[in-house]
Design a protein around this motif. Structure first.
Motif, short mmCIF file in Angstrom:
data_model
loop_
_atom_site.label_atom_id
_atom_site.label_comp_id
_atom_site.label_asym_id
_atom_site.label_seq_id
_atom_site.Cartn_x
_atom_site.Cartn_y
_atom_site.Cartn_z
N SER A 59 -24.59 10.67 9.44
CA SER A 59 -25.81 11.15 8.78
C SER A 59 -26.02 12.65 8.93
CB SER A 59 -27.03 10.41 9.32
OG SER A 59 -27.19 10.64 10.70
N THR A 60 -25.34 13.29 9.90
CA THR A 60 -25.49 14.73 10.08
C THR A 60 -24.27 15.51 9.58
OG1 THR A 60 -24.64 14.54 12.36
CG2 THR A 60 -27.04 14.46 12.05
N PHE A 61 -23.29 14.81 9.02
CA PHE A 61 -22.12 15.49 8.47
C PHE A 61 -22.46 15.99 7.07
CE2 PHE A 61 -17.81 15.58 6.53
CZ PHE A 61 -17.23 16.49 7.41
N ASP A 62 -22.16 17.26 6.79
CA ASP A 62 -22.63 17.91 5.57
C ASP A 62 -22.30 17.14 4.29
OD1 ASP A 62 -23.80 19.92 6.96
OD2 ASP A 62 -22.25 21.44 6.58
N GLN A 63 -21.06 16.68 4.17
CA GLN A 63 -20.66 16.02 2.94
C GLN A 63 -21.47 14.75 2.70
OE1 GLN A 63 -18.78 16.85 0.45
NE2 GLN A 63 -18.86 14.89 -0.63
N ILE A 64 -21.64 13.94 3.74
CA ILE A 64 -22.40 12.70 3.61
C ILE A 64 -23.87 12.99 3.35
CG2 ILE A 64 -23.02 10.53 4.73
CD1 ILE A 64 -20.02 10.83 4.19
N ALA A 65 -24.44 13.93 4.13
CA ALA A 65 -25.87 14.23 4.00
C ALA A 65 -26.21 14.85 2.66
CB ALA A 65 -26.30 15.15 5.14
N THR A 66 -25.30 15.66 2.11
CA THR A 66 -25.56 16.30 0.82
C THR A 66 -25.50 15.28 -0.31
OG1 THR A 66 -24.63 18.38 1.61
CG2 THR A 66 -24.78 18.09 -0.77
N ARG A 67 -24.50 14.42 -0.28
CA ARG A 67 -24.38 13.40 -1.31
C ARG A 67 -25.50 12.38 -1.24
NH1 ARG A 67 -21.08 12.60 -5.65
NH2 ARG A 67 -20.57 10.47 -5.04
N ASP A 68 -25.90 12.05 -0.04
CA ASP A 68 -26.85 10.95 0.16
C ASP A 68 -27.80 11.28 1.30
OD1 ASP A 68 -28.16 8.57 0.15
OD2 ASP A 68 -26.54 7.41 1.02
#
Length: 378
Positions: free
Chosen positions: A306-315
């Motif tokens: 949940s704090t990784f940029d790619q995951i957090a940006t997409r979702d």
């Protein structure tokens, strides 16, 4: 329950499956807008919240006339019926394809099992690991000098069973728009594994995949595997193509770039990469390769997503108990609510059953929480 958005808005589904594959398939349908009612009762067990999003739950006693009549009333109004019993069990419950399709000729009926409706193993119980084994996938997983290792229950249960069942249902619904008729779908997890392994079967016992734990994608080549960092964490390296490998090698400042397709260089490459990645932490290497197109990524653990940029940006709404709706469509659909309360009488009254009939059809409220673990259920 009717969803206002989603490509499957207005599609109505009855789901009598349990454990992982069927419930995951019906959650995918619900995520895309379908109205899903899950029928429990008897030995069906409690709903699993992780695959219960967007569904309503009821409990019917199909050993009673009222319970069977309630089922028939619901089936007459839906588009899809799903079951996960061993072959011919649904027939004995009054929920077989012949009986229900006669009542609703447009019904798309999907049976989700491990081994399918035919063959000498059709009545056998099993789990993901067994379907992987029979389907030829497990024999390719894991290091060559250790026992095969299953990748959780992702391949047979969720992909071969759940995802492909949902795909088959959507295809049958599309076909119905042209023919006006429903379809019977015999969805077997072993079949799904066989289908997904097609490319790897073609490579089996060739230099691309000579054996378990060996080959281009098996993790034995030094430019397609994981490396340990100074903090004991790992980075994943997928530098297969020449351009990616060259960027990897030069970013690590390892000197003259070797021909990584020449097997005689592999020992040098592995030792060089092992020594290089041991000099920094996983987070430090993540920063180093953030803007380098070399196919190097951190090996994240679930609590870090949940704090990784790619995951957090997409979702931005991602959490371990709220995975994304997939795939992403323009204008939605959005996540739906997870509510596993049993609402038998409410749903049956909405379907037009009198209050006394709805009450008698219910299978005593919440299903038992202790069930056998065999699949498919008896």
């Amino acid at each position: 329950m009717t969803a206002t958005t989603g490509p499957l808005a207005g599609v109505r589904v009855l789901d009598m499956t349990r454990l992982a594959p069927g419930p995951y398939a019906s959650m995918l349908l619900a995520d895309l807008g379908a109205d899903v009612i899950v029928i429990g009762g008897g030995r069906s067990g409690l709903p699993v919240p992780a695959v219960s999003r967007g569904k309503e739950f009821i409990s019917l006693d199909l050993k009673t006339a009222d319970g069977r009549q309630a089922l028939r009333t619901l089936v007459s109004e839906v588009d899809v019926f799903m079951e996960g019993f061993r072959p011919r069990v649904a027939d004995r419950l009054g929920a077989g394809y012949a009986e229900l399709s006669a009542l609703n000729p447009g019904l798309v009926y999907c049976s989700v099992t491990g081994y399918g409706q035919s063959g000498p193993m059709a009545q056998r119980a099993g789990h993901d690991i067994n379907y992987l084994a029979i389907g030829g996938a497990l024999g390719t997983f894991g290091p060559s000098d250790q026992p095969p290792v299953p990748p959780l229950n992702l391949v047979a249960d969720f992909a071969g069973g759940g995802l492909l069942s949902a795909f088959g249902i959507v295809a049958a619904l599309y076909d119905r728009t042209r023919t006006g008729k429903g379809r019977y779908i015999d969805s077997a997890m072993v079949d799904g594994v066989l289908s997904m392994m097609g490319m790897n079967f073609a490579d089996w016992q060739t230099p691309t995949l000579p054996g378990r734990g060996r080959g281009v994608l098996a993790g034995s080549m030094p430019f397609y595997r994981c490396y340990c960092c100074s903090d004991g964490r790992y980075v994943a390296v997928g530098a297969l193509e020449v351009a990616f490998f060259e960027r990897l090698w030069t970013t690590l400042d390892l000197g003259v770039v070797p021909d990584h397709f020449d097997q005689s260089t592999w020992d040098l490459i592995e030792k060089s990469l092992t020594a290089a990645f041991e000099k920094k932490t996983m987070a430090e290497w993540t920063a180093v390769f953030a803007d380098v197109d070399a196919c190097v990524t951190p090996v994240l653990e679930p609590h870090e997503l949940s704090t990784f940029d790619q995951i957090a940006t997409r979702d931005p709404e991602f959490s371990l108990d709220s995975v994304p709706v997939v795939p992403v469509f323009s204008d939605g659909p959005k996540r739906r609510v997870t509510d596993t309360r049993v609402k038998t009488e409410e749903v049956l009254r909405r379907a037009g059953l009198p209050e006394d009939s709805a009450h008698r059809a219910a299978a005593g409220g919440t299903p038992p929480s202790v069930t056998g673990l065999s699949w498919p259920p008896l």
